[in-house]
Design a protein around this motif. Structure first.
Motif, short mmCIF file in Angstrom:
data_model
loop_
_atom_site.label_atom_id
_atom_site.label_comp_id
_atom_site.label_asym_id
_atom_site.label_seq_id
_atom_site.Cartn_x
_atom_site.Cartn_y
_atom_site.Cartn_z
N PRO A 78 -4.84 -3.17 -2.27
CA PRO A 78 -5.83 -3.24 -1.18
C PRO A 78 -5.22 -3.57 0.18
CG PRO A 78 -6.09 -5.07 -2.72
CD PRO A 78 -5.07 -4.16 -3.31
N TYR A 79 -4.06 -4.23 0.20
CA TYR A 79 -3.36 -4.57 1.44
C TYR A 79 -1.95 -5.03 1.07
CZ TYR A 79 -5.24 -9.02 -0.20
OH TYR A 79 -5.60 -10.08 -1.00
N ASP A 80 -1.08 -5.11 2.05
CA ASP A 80 0.27 -5.61 1.81
C ASP A 80 0.23 -7.13 1.73
OD1 ASP A 80 1.09 -3.01 2.01
OD2 ASP A 80 2.10 -3.25 3.95
N ARG A 81 1.03 -7.67 0.79
CA ARG A 81 1.09 -9.12 0.60
C ARG A 81 2.46 -9.47 0.03
NH1 ARG A 81 -1.56 -10.88 -4.55
NH2 ARG A 81 0.56 -10.54 -5.24
N THR A 97 0.86 -1.19 0.00
CA THR A 97 0.00 0.00 0.00
C THR A 97 0.89 1.23 0.00
OG1 THR A 97 -0.12 -0.22 2.38
CG2 THR A 97 -1.99 -1.06 1.15
#
Length: 161
Positions: free
Chosen positions: A143-146, A139
């Protein structure tokens, strides 16, 4: 007896050799997470995982499949030892259309000799079938950290018999 193990992956998307359907193709690795008596052999990327010590090994691999062509088709993956297909080691999954990511995870046990070479091979009647890697997300903008998704992960470890 010293416990032997290795864990390897690939950050690259991989298609069948030449992009040709029904072409058995060894999957390559470009990253070592752990290598203790089990290692990648050859210039990276390499398809060869080598064990240094004879023994019984658990070989487990996970492949992220996708394809750029539409429709539904299957893909087979199996183990080769020293260039020879390991009997009863093949598995098959079906991938449905583009963005139809499907994960195949297979555990196999095999008695290996010192300096035996392991490869994971795949083939599909769909020329666009690929072992597919995806980059990490961070981010903002995602949408989110992965963490990144490797196209393949293989773990090879000796087991006590």
């Amino acid at each position: 007896n010293i416990y032997q193990n290795g864990s390897f992956s690939s950050s690259q998307t991989q298609t069948q050799t030449g992009g040709v359907a029904n072409t058995p193709t060894p999957i390559t690795f470009d990253t070592s997470a752990v290598a203790n008596g089990v290692s990648l052999f050859g210039t990276l990327p390499t398809s060869t995982v080598r064990v240094s010590t004879a023994g019984r090994y658990e070989i487990s691999f996970s492949i992220q499949w996708d394809k750029s062509g539409g429709g539904t088709d299957f893909v087979d993956a199996w183990v080769r030892i020293n260039g020879n297909d390991l009997r009863d080691s093949a598995s098959q999954v079906v991938v449905n259309g583009t963005q139809g990511e499907t994960v195949l995870t297979v555990p196999i046990m095999a008695d290996l000799s010192a300096n035996d070479d392991i490869e994971i091979v795949f083939a599909s009647p769909d020329a666009t079938m690929a072992a597919t890697a995806f980059p990490a997300w961070a981010t903002p903008g995602d949408p989110y950290d992965r963490p990144a998704i490797p196209s393949i992960i293989i773990n090879v470890k000796s087991v006590v018999v």
